[in-house]
Design a protein around this motif. Structure first.
Motif, PDB file in Angstrom:
ATOM      1  N   THR A 123      -1.799  18.420 -11.309  1.00  0.00           N
ATOM      2  CA  THR A 123      -0.612  18.935 -10.644  1.00  0.00           C
ATOM      3  C   THR A 123      -1.035  19.976  -9.617  1.00  0.00           C
ATOM      4  O   THR A 123      -1.810  20.872  -9.919  1.00  0.00           O
ATOM      5  CB  THR A 123       0.346  19.578 -11.671  1.00  0.00           C
ATOM      6  N   TYR A 124      -0.525  19.844  -8.393  1.00  0.00           N
ATOM      7  CA  TYR A 124      -0.835  20.766  -7.311  1.00  0.00           C
ATOM      8  C   TYR A 124       0.423  21.558  -6.963  1.00  0.00           C
ATOM      9  O   TYR A 124       1.496  20.976  -6.807  1.00  0.00           O
ATOM     10  CB  TYR A 124      -1.347  20.004  -6.080  1.00  0.00           C
ATOM     11  N   LEU A 125       0.272  22.884  -6.861  1.00  0.00           N
ATOM     12  CA  LEU A 125       1.402  23.766  -6.607  1.00  0.00           C
ATOM     13  C   LEU A 125       1.141  24.643  -5.390  1.00  0.00           C
ATOM     14  O   LEU A 125      -0.005  24.905  -5.041  1.00  0.00           O
ATOM     15  CB  LEU A 125       1.643  24.678  -7.815  1.00  0.00           C
ATOM     16  N   SER A 126       2.216  25.158  -4.811  1.00  0.00           N
ATOM     17  CA  SER A 126       2.104  26.119  -3.717  1.00  0.00           C
ATOM     18  C   SER A 126       1.655  27.456  -4.299  1.00  0.00           C
ATOM     19  O   SER A 126       2.356  28.059  -5.105  1.00  0.00           O
ATOM     20  CB  SER A 126       3.459  26.280  -3.029  1.00  0.00           C
ATOM     21  N   VAL A 127       0.488  27.937  -3.883  1.00  0.00           N
ATOM     22  CA  VAL A 127      -0.064  29.190  -4.411  1.00  0.00           C
ATOM     23  C   VAL A 127       0.857  30.354  -4.085  1.00  0.00           C
ATOM     24  O   VAL A 127       1.152  31.191  -4.939  1.00  0.00           O
ATOM     25  CB  VAL A 127      -1.477  29.445  -3.845  1.00  0.00           C
ATOM     26  N   ARG A 128       1.336  30.439  -2.862  1.00  0.00           N
ATOM     27  CA  ARG A 128       2.195  31.562  -2.463  1.00  0.00           C
ATOM     28  C   ARG A 128       3.479  31.602  -3.276  1.00  0.00           C
ATOM     29  O   ARG A 128       3.936  32.665  -3.669  1.00  0.00           O
ATOM     30  CB  ARG A 128       2.511  31.486  -0.980  1.00  0.00           C
ATOM     31  N   GLN A 129       4.066  30.449  -3.522  1.00  0.00           N
ATOM     32  CA  GLN A 129       5.322  30.441  -4.266  1.00  0.00           C
ATOM     33  C   GLN A 129       5.099  30.807  -5.735  1.00  0.00           C
ATOM     34  O   GLN A 129       5.878  31.546  -6.314  1.00  0.00           O
ATOM     35  CB  GLN A 129       5.997  29.080  -4.143  1.00  0.00           C
ATOM     36  N   VAL A 130       4.040  30.316  -6.339  1.00  0.00           N
ATOM     37  CA  VAL A 130       3.733  30.670  -7.732  1.00  0.00           C
ATOM     38  C   VAL A 130       3.417  32.163  -7.819  1.00  0.00           C
ATOM     39  O   VAL A 130       3.917  32.863  -8.706  1.00  0.00           O
ATOM     40  CB  VAL A 130       2.560  29.821  -8.281  1.00  0.00           C
ATOM     41  N   ALA A 131       2.607  32.675  -6.900  1.00  0.00           N
ATOM     42  CA  ALA A 131       2.267  34.103  -6.902  1.00  0.00           C
ATOM     43  C   ALA A 131       3.514  34.961  -6.725  1.00  0.00           C
ATOM     44  O   ALA A 131       3.670  35.990  -7.387  1.00  0.00           O
ATOM     45  CB  ALA A 131       1.254  34.411  -5.817  1.00  0.00           C
ATOM     46  N   SER A 132       4.410  34.544  -5.855  1.00  0.00           N
ATOM     47  CA  SER A 132       5.653  35.286  -5.650  1.00  0.00           C
ATOM     48  C   SER A 132       6.484  35.289  -6.929  1.00  0.00           C
ATOM     49  O   SER A 132       7.045  36.324  -7.314  1.00  0.00           O
ATOM     50  CB  SER A 132       6.450  34.663  -4.500  1.00  0.00           C
ATOM     51  N   SER A 133       6.561  34.167  -7.611  1.00  0.00           N
ATOM     52  CA  SER A 133       7.317  34.083  -8.867  1.00  0.00           C
ATOM     53  C   SER A 133       6.709  34.970  -9.952  1.00  0.00           C
ATOM     54  O   SER A 133       7.427  35.508 -10.784  1.00  0.00           O
ATOM     55  CB  SER A 133       7.354  32.649  -9.385  1.00  0.00           C
ATOM     56  N   LEU A 134       5.403  35.118  -9.933  1.00  0.00           N
ATOM     57  CA  LEU A 134       4.704  35.945 -10.922  1.00  0.00           C
ATOM     58  C   LEU A 134       4.562  37.395 -10.464  1.00  0.00           C
ATOM     59  O   LEU A 134       3.952  38.203 -11.153  1.00  0.00           O
ATOM     60  CB  LEU A 134       3.323  35.358 -11.213  1.00  0.00           C
ATOM     61  N   GLN A 135       5.103  37.712  -9.289  1.00  0.00           N
ATOM     62  CA  GLN A 135       5.006  39.044  -8.693  1.00  0.00           C
ATOM     63  C   GLN A 135       3.540  39.472  -8.566  1.00  0.00           C
ATOM     64  O   GLN A 135       3.137  40.533  -9.016  1.00  0.00           O
ATOM     65  CB  GLN A 135       5.831  40.064  -9.477  1.00  0.00           C
ATOM     66  N   THR A 195       0.840  -1.203   0.000  1.00  0.00           N
ATOM     67  CA  THR A 195       0.000   0.000   0.000  1.00  0.00           C
ATOM     68  C   THR A 195       0.872   1.249   0.000  1.00  0.00           C
ATOM     69  O   THR A 195       0.598   2.218  -0.711  1.00  0.00           O
ATOM     70  CB  THR A 195      -0.929   0.002   1.233  1.00  0.00           C
ATOM     71  N   MET A 196       1.920   1.253   0.791  1.00  0.00           N
ATOM     72  CA  MET A 196       2.812   2.417   0.852  1.00  0.00           C
ATOM     73  C   MET A 196       3.522   2.613  -0.491  1.00  0.00           C
ATOM     74  O   MET A 196       3.671   3.740  -0.953  1.00  0.00           O
ATOM     75  CB  MET A 196       3.845   2.259   1.979  1.00  0.00           C
ATOM     76  N   LEU A 197       3.945   1.546  -1.133  1.00  0.00           N
ATOM     77  CA  LEU A 197       4.579   1.664  -2.457  1.00  0.00           C
ATOM     78  C   LEU A 197       3.592   2.202  -3.478  1.00  0.00           C
ATOM     79  O   LEU A 197       3.932   3.040  -4.301  1.00  0.00           O
ATOM     80  CB  LEU A 197       5.135   0.311  -2.914  1.00  0.00           C
ATOM     81  N   PHE A 198       2.336   1.735  -3.414  1.00  0.00           N
ATOM     82  CA  PHE A 198       1.325   2.225  -4.339  1.00  0.00           C
ATOM     83  C   PHE A 198       1.051   3.704  -4.112  1.00  0.00           C
ATOM     84  O   PHE A 198       0.967   4.486  -5.042  1.00  0.00           O
ATOM     85  CB  PHE A 198       0.024   1.419  -4.206  1.00  0.00           C
ATOM     86  N   ALA A 199       0.929   4.103  -2.845  1.00  0.00           N
ATOM     87  CA  ALA A 199       0.660   5.509  -2.530  1.00  0.00           C
ATOM     88  C   ALA A 199       1.796   6.395  -3.021  1.00  0.00           C
ATOM     89  O   ALA A 199       1.575   7.481  -3.540  1.00  0.00           O
ATOM     90  CB  ALA A 199       0.462   5.683  -1.023  1.00  0.00           C
ATOM     91  N   ASP A 200       3.038   5.906  -2.879  1.00  0.00           N
ATOM     92  CA  ASP A 200       4.178   6.686  -3.338  1.00  0.00           C
ATOM     93  C   ASP A 200       4.182   6.801  -4.865  1.00  0.00           C
ATOM     94  O   ASP A 200       4.503   7.846  -5.418  1.00  0.00           O
ATOM     95  CB  ASP A 200       5.486   6.055  -2.849  1.00  0.00           C
ATOM     96  N   SER A 201       3.783   5.741  -5.555  1.00  0.00           N
ATOM     97  CA  SER A 201       3.774   5.800  -7.020  1.00  0.00           C
ATOM     98  C   SER A 201       2.559   6.563  -7.544  1.00  0.00           C
ATOM     99  O   SER A 201       2.575   7.074  -8.650  1.00  0.00           O
ATOM    100  CB  SER A 201       3.806   4.387  -7.611  1.00  0.00           C
ATOM    101  N   ALA A 202       1.498   6.667  -6.746  1.00  0.00           N
ATOM    102  CA  ALA A 202       0.287   7.371  -7.180  1.00  0.00           C
ATOM    103  C   ALA A 202       0.475   8.879  -7.157  1.00  0.00           C
ATOM    104  O   ALA A 202      -0.134   9.591  -7.927  1.00  0.00           O
ATOM    105  CB  ALA A 202      -0.899   6.974  -6.308  1.00  0.00           C
ATOM    106  N   SER A 203       1.306   9.412  -6.252  1.00  0.00           N
ATOM    107  CA  SER A 203       1.586  10.843  -6.235  1.00  0.00           C
ATOM    108  C   SER A 203       3.092  11.043  -6.396  1.00  0.00           C
ATOM    109  O   SER A 203       3.872  10.438  -5.676  1.00  0.00           O
ATOM    110  CB  SER A 203       1.081  11.488  -4.941  1.00  0.00           C
ATOM    111  N   GLN A 204       3.448  11.877  -7.337  1.00  0.00           N
ATOM    112  CA  GLN A 204       4.859  12.096  -7.643  1.00  0.00           C
ATOM    113  C   GLN A 204       5.215  13.570  -7.468  1.00  0.00           C
ATOM    114  O   GLN A 204       4.406  14.444  -7.752  1.00  0.00           O
ATOM    115  CB  GLN A 204       5.141  11.700  -9.097  1.00  0.00           C
ATOM    116  N   ARG A 205       6.429  13.826  -7.023  1.00  0.00           N
ATOM    117  CA  ARG A 205       6.919  15.193  -6.931  1.00  0.00           C
ATOM    118  C   ARG A 205       7.240  15.673  -8.342  1.00  0.00           C
ATOM    119  O   ARG A 205       7.730  14.921  -9.176  1.00  0.00           O
ATOM    120  CB  ARG A 205       8.153  15.267  -6.042  1.00  0.00           C
TER     121      ARG A 205
END
Length: 188
Positions: A50-62, A19-29
């Motif tokens: 794909t899920y991203l950090s909103v604050r980091q993306v907003a900071s990159s886009l100023q 189960t842990m191997l499946f969970a790791d393969s189901a979500s990837q960095r």
């Protein structure tokens, strides 16, 4: 009896490990690159999204981020901020190393769709030392305005790139966010 407990324990451990191997393969960095720079906080890819950090993306886009805890809603605002640097009545962008120049920063802001409480302009030298040009509390009730700093005298004593940053503070927040930058190149 011991054999039965050992068999059950082995079966449980096998299922848990699988189960842990499946969970790791189901979500990837996922590496995320914005305008050629990789974000520190990687994204996660799972279930075809794909899920991203909103604050980091907003900071990159100023951009400015507003979190509404009551509705659990994140809103990103990207105002248009265009800066011009004037020495007397002449626009400039390059300077000879060692020159001491008196200049002002003129900013034209539009598409401002959130309330702000202050603006700030700074200059950062090639070594990373930042100096305040001007900061001011503002009360704007429209989506556009112009901002001009007072005359500012500065010595460009290092060769390289100097960065003028334009910051805004969202009303009700203590955080300054960079919403625009301008580069001055100093040559020897």
């Amino acid at each position: 009896m011991k054999f039965r407990k050992l068999l059950i324990m082995t079966l449980v451990m096998s299922l848990w490990g699988g189960t842990m191997l499946f969970a790791d393969s189901a979500s990837q960095r996922v590496r995320v690159i914005v305008n050629g720079s990789e974000l520190d906080d990687a994204g996660i890819f799972t279930d075809g999204k794909t899920y991203l950090s909103v604050r980091q993306v907003a900071s990159s886009l100023q951009a400015l981020v507003n979190w509404d805890d009551n509705s659990k809603k994140v809103t990103i605002f990207k105002p248009n901020v265009h800066m011009f640097l004037f020495q007397d009545s002449t626009i400039f962008g390059n300077v000879t190393k060692g020159n001491r120049i008196t200049f002002k920063v003129f900013a034209q802001i539009d598409n401002l769709l959130t309330d702000i409480s202050a603006v700030k302009v700074t200059i950062t030298d090639p070594g990373g030392d930042e100096q305040m040009i001007q900061s001011k509390s503002v009360s704007i009730d429209k989506d556009n305005f112009w901002y001009r700093t007072d005359d500012f005298t500065y010595t460009f004593d290092k060769a390289g790139k100097y960065t003028i940053h334009f910051f805004m503070k969202v009303a009700g927040s203590d955080d300054w966010k960079v919403v625009s930058e301008k580069t001055i190149t100093t040559k020897s």
